[in-house]
Scaffold this motif. Structure first.
Motif, mmCIF file in Angstrom:
data_model
loop_
_atom_site.group_PDB
_atom_site.id
_atom_site.type_symbol
_atom_site.label_atom_id
_atom_site.label_comp_id
_atom_site.label_asym_id
_atom_site.label_seq_id
_atom_site.Cartn_x
_atom_site.Cartn_y
_atom_site.Cartn_z
ATOM 1 N N PRO A 194 0.861 -1.189 0.000
ATOM 2 C CA PRO A 194 0.000 0.000 0.000
ATOM 3 C C PRO A 194 0.900 1.243 0.000
ATOM 4 C CG PRO A 194 0.225 -0.824 2.227
ATOM 5 C CD PRO A 194 0.999 -1.781 1.353
ATOM 6 N N PRO A 195 0.376 2.373 -0.472
ATOM 7 C CA PRO A 195 1.199 3.599 -0.456
ATOM 8 C C PRO A 195 1.450 4.103 0.962
ATOM 9 C CG PRO A 195 -1.020 4.076 -1.271
ATOM 10 C CD PRO A 195 -0.924 2.585 -1.133
ATOM 11 N N SER A 196 0.499 3.813 1.889
ATOM 12 C CA SER A 196 0.667 4.228 3.291
ATOM 13 C C SER A 196 -0.237 3.373 4.173
ATOM 14 C CB SER A 196 0.298 5.711 3.471
ATOM 15 O OG SER A 196 -1.100 5.866 3.281
ATOM 16 N N ILE A 197 0.035 3.379 5.467
ATOM 17 C CA ILE A 197 -0.792 2.606 6.394
ATOM 18 C C ILE A 197 -2.182 3.227 6.517
ATOM 19 C CG2 ILE A 197 -1.075 2.150 8.875
ATOM 20 C CD1 ILE A 197 0.601 0.099 7.452
ATOM 21 N N ALA A 198 -2.259 4.565 6.450
ATOM 22 C CA ALA A 198 -3.560 5.243 6.517
ATOM 23 C C ALA A 198 -4.455 4.780 5.373
ATOM 24 C CB ALA A 198 -3.357 6.757 6.455
ATOM 25 N N GLU A 199 -3.862 4.649 4.167
ATOM 26 C CA GLU A 199 -4.611 4.216 2.997
ATOM 27 C C GLU A 199 -5.090 2.772 3.168
ATOM 28 O OE1 GLU A 199 -5.574 6.029 0.465
ATOM 29 O OE2 GLU A 199 -6.428 4.348 -0.659
ATOM 30 N N LEU A 200 -4.221 1.930 3.718
ATOM 31 C CA LEU A 200 -4.569 0.518 3.938
ATOM 32 C C LEU A 200 -5.775 0.411 4.888
ATOM 33 C CD1 LEU A 200 -3.351 -2.348 3.248
ATOM 34 C CD2 LEU A 200 -2.355 -2.282 5.534
ATOM 35 N N GLU A 201 -5.728 1.177 5.985
ATOM 36 C CA GLU A 201 -6.804 1.146 6.966
ATOM 37 C C GLU A 201 -8.115 1.629 6.347
ATOM 38 O OE1 GLU A 201 -5.836 3.153 10.607
ATOM 39 O OE2 GLU A 201 -7.195 1.836 11.722
ATOM 40 N N LYS A 202 -8.030 2.677 5.535
ATOM 41 C CA LYS A 202 -9.211 3.230 4.868
ATOM 42 C C LYS A 202 -9.851 2.160 3.980
ATOM 43 C CE LYS A 202 -9.477 6.310 1.395
ATOM 44 N NZ LYS A 202 -8.851 7.396 0.609
ATOM 45 N N ARG A 203 -9.021 1.450 3.222
ATOM 46 C CA ARG A 203 -9.563 0.435 2.306
ATOM 47 C C ARG A 203 -10.219 -0.713 3.070
ATOM 48 N NH1 ARG A 203 -4.465 -0.068 -1.942
ATOM 49 N NH2 ARG A 203 -4.390 2.122 -2.522
ATOM 50 N N LEU A 204 -9.621 -1.090 4.196
ATOM 51 C CA LEU A 204 -10.211 -2.186 4.975
ATOM 52 C C LEU A 204 -11.542 -1.765 5.606
ATOM 53 C CD1 LEU A 204 -7.163 -3.869 6.750
ATOM 54 C CD2 LEU A 204 -8.573 -4.772 4.891
ATOM 55 N N ALA B 120 -15.536 -4.688 12.628
ATOM 56 C CA ALA B 120 -14.448 -3.863 13.170
ATOM 57 C C ALA B 120 -13.343 -4.731 13.763
ATOM 58 C CB ALA B 120 -14.991 -2.900 14.222
ATOM 59 N N ASP B 121 -13.748 -5.829 14.408
ATOM 60 C CA ASP B 121 -12.768 -6.753 14.984
ATOM 61 C C ASP B 121 -11.872 -7.352 13.902
ATOM 62 O OD1 ASP B 121 -13.381 -6.450 17.557
ATOM 63 O OD2 ASP B 121 -14.201 -8.481 17.881
ATOM 64 N N VAL B 122 -12.512 -7.757 12.800
ATOM 65 C CA VAL B 122 -11.739 -8.350 11.700
ATOM 66 C C VAL B 122 -10.759 -7.329 11.143
ATOM 67 C CG1 VAL B 122 -11.895 -9.298 9.361
ATOM 68 C CG2 VAL B 122 -13.501 -10.069 11.126
ATOM 69 N N VAL B 123 -11.215 -6.080 10.992
ATOM 70 C CA VAL B 123 -10.344 -5.022 10.472
ATOM 71 C C VAL B 123 -9.127 -4.841 11.384
ATOM 72 C CG1 VAL B 123 -10.144 -2.537 10.019
ATOM 73 C CG2 VAL B 123 -12.152 -3.793 9.211
ATOM 74 N N ALA B 124 -9.389 -4.752 12.687
ATOM 75 C CA ALA B 124 -8.293 -4.559 13.641
ATOM 76 C C ALA B 124 -7.308 -5.726 13.574
ATOM 77 C CB ALA B 124 -8.859 -4.431 15.057
ATOM 78 N N ASN B 125 -7.856 -6.938 13.474
ATOM 79 C CA ASN B 125 -7.034 -8.135 13.379
ATOM 80 C C ASN B 125 -6.166 -8.100 12.113
ATOM 81 O OD1 ASN B 125 -6.029 -10.644 13.925
ATOM 82 N ND2 ASN B 125 -7.874 -11.773 13.288
ATOM 83 N N ARG B 126 -6.769 -7.688 11.004
ATOM 84 C CA ARG B 126 -6.025 -7.666 9.732
ATOM 85 C C ARG B 126 -4.954 -6.583 9.725
ATOM 86 N NH1 ARG B 126 -9.735 -9.952 4.832
ATOM 87 N NH2 ARG B 126 -10.268 -11.806 6.026
ATOM 88 N N MET B 127 -5.253 -5.436 10.351
ATOM 89 C CA MET B 127 -4.235 -4.380 10.444
ATOM 90 C C MET B 127 -3.018 -4.902 11.201
ATOM 91 S SD MET B 127 -4.985 -1.681 8.786
ATOM 92 C CE MET B 127 -3.779 -0.526 9.453
ATOM 93 N N ALA B 128 -3.302 -5.660 12.265
ATOM 94 C CA ALA B 128 -2.198 -6.213 13.052
ATOM 95 C C ALA B 128 -1.392 -7.204 12.218
ATOM 96 C CB ALA B 128 -2.742 -6.893 14.311
ATOM 97 N N LYS B 129 -2.086 -7.986 11.371
ATOM 98 C CA LYS B 129 -1.382 -8.976 10.548
ATOM 99 C C LYS B 129 -0.626 -8.337 9.379
ATOM 100 C CE LYS B 129 -3.335 -13.036 12.179
ATOM 101 N NZ LYS B 129 -2.725 -14.340 12.430
ATOM 102 N N SER B 130 -1.067 -7.130 8.984
ATOM 103 C CA SER B 130 -0.456 -6.478 7.824
ATOM 104 C C SER B 130 1.046 -6.270 7.988
ATOM 105 C CB SER B 130 -1.108 -5.112 7.570
ATOM 106 O OG SER B 130 -2.369 -5.301 7.011
ATOM 107 N N ALA B 131 1.404 -5.804 9.170
ATOM 108 C CA ALA B 131 2.814 -5.523 9.419
ATOM 109 C C ALA B 131 3.634 -6.806 9.269
ATOM 110 C CB ALA B 131 2.995 -4.921 10.802
ATOM 111 N N ASP B 132 3.083 -7.930 9.763
ATOM 112 C CA ASP B 132 3.778 -9.215 9.627
ATOM 113 C C ASP B 132 3.869 -9.642 8.164
ATOM 114 O OD1 ASP B 132 4.356 -9.533 12.249
ATOM 115 O OD2 ASP B 132 2.583 -10.763 12.689
ATOM 116 N N GLU B 133 2.730 -9.542 7.453
ATOM 117 C CA GLU B 133 2.716 -9.933 6.048
ATOM 118 C C GLU B 133 3.777 -9.139 5.270
ATOM 119 O OE1 GLU B 133 0.687 -12.335 4.691
ATOM 120 O OE2 GLU B 133 1.417 -12.046 2.643
#
Lengths: 211, 211
Positions: free
Chosen positions: A129-139, A147-160
């Protein structure tokens, strides 16, 4: 002309953190390219509204999945978000032999297994993604995720994202159509690799003989 | 966006038998791409009508050429058709460091030396003619070459073509504009290779930190 030279297909892998745009890119690629087909994974996760058996996934039970793992049915398989995902081997191998390409929308675990199984056929692209803000917006814009799934995926994003160094190419997806063009260029280039053009030996033999 | 990520330039080599269309492809590429510059070779051969010193070649004497070989001035050099050809090293290295790409219009001897000197920076493409009849027709259409030169080059073509397996990509040039597009796709793809995008580490570090 070049289309007449026999070639072996390739396995095009797109990986990214959720929300980086991988699915939109895949859809645009498949619409624009007749020589590319999507690998349909088997999965044990529940079917979501709108998903179609055999088109989005092959939905099977966990016990059936485990049996198939033992039978060597999968080219790769992974355990993600408490569910199993796997790629049936026979369809991929038939497609590559026929000179067509297979698109994979899989994560780093699956990519590592494909690389181990068939490195020379693999072309892997990581979408950032161009930025983390953009990634969060898309999710957040995805209606079906809580909301729980979104939070979970944001946490996994950094690992991915920590796995990007295992990929051949990296594209920063700030504009969908530019990113699609970039993947199309990679596909065009990789099809022109000498090692994939199995018919070249005969073609050049003909040229040197004065045909 | 991606343009903001620091990258290392690449060396794009085009080789082919005389008359396969390499020079027309090179010209079209250079006109369409500001990030690509042509490597100007030094040579000991006589200047042909219309050729410009410093634009087509650096024309130098054989004794000066040999001195520079000993000084390590050339990244590669070759002896073809009784003349020396070589690539000045410093211009190439400065260009790659600045994130721009260098185009080389050289033969298999030069390519082998570039591969030995800088394999990871090298992207090599071999251009084949669609047929021997087409190759001969193109050579006969070149006003400045005598019949003897044409016959000599036809004889050398078969030898040159025997080196195609040393190249990364192979393009059959049956249509100039399609071939130019193919080379442009290869250039776009190779610029997106993870290993050339030196700024990615910092970019992903920023993403993972939540920037």
């Amino acid at each position: 002309m070049q289309d007449l030279i026999l070639r072996r297909g390739l396995m095009l892998v797109l990986s990214s953190p959720s929300g980086a745009g991988k699915t939109s890119i895949s859809r645009a690629l498949l619409e624009s390219d007749d020589a590319l087909t999507l690998s349909i994974s088997s999965t044990t996760r529940a079917r979501r509204p709108g998903e179609v058996e055999g088109k989005d996934y092959h939905f099977i039970s966990e016990s059936e999945f485990k049996t198939r793992i033992n039978d060597g049915y999968f080219l790769e398989h992974a355990h993600v978000f408490d569910h199993y995902y796997g790629t049936p081997r026979h369809l991929v191998e038939d497609t590559l032999r026929s000179g067509k390409d297979v698109l994979f929308d899989i994560d780093w675990q699956g990519t590592q297994q494909l690389a181990a199984a068939a490195r020379t056929d693999l072309v892997s692209i990581f979408i950032l993604p161009p930025s983390i803000a953009e990634l969060e917006k898309r999710l957040l814009n995805r209606a079906q995720d809580t909301a729980d799934v979104v939070a979970n995926r944001m946490a996994k994003s950094a690992d991915e994202m920590s796995h990007y160094p295992e990929y051949d190419y990296v594209i920063v997806n700030s504009d969908l159509s530019r990113s699609v063009q970039a993947v199309q260029a990679i596909l065009t280039a990789e099809r022109l690799r000498r090692t994939r053009q199995l018919g070249l030996t005969d073609f050049v033999k003909g040229l040197r003989a004065g045909v």
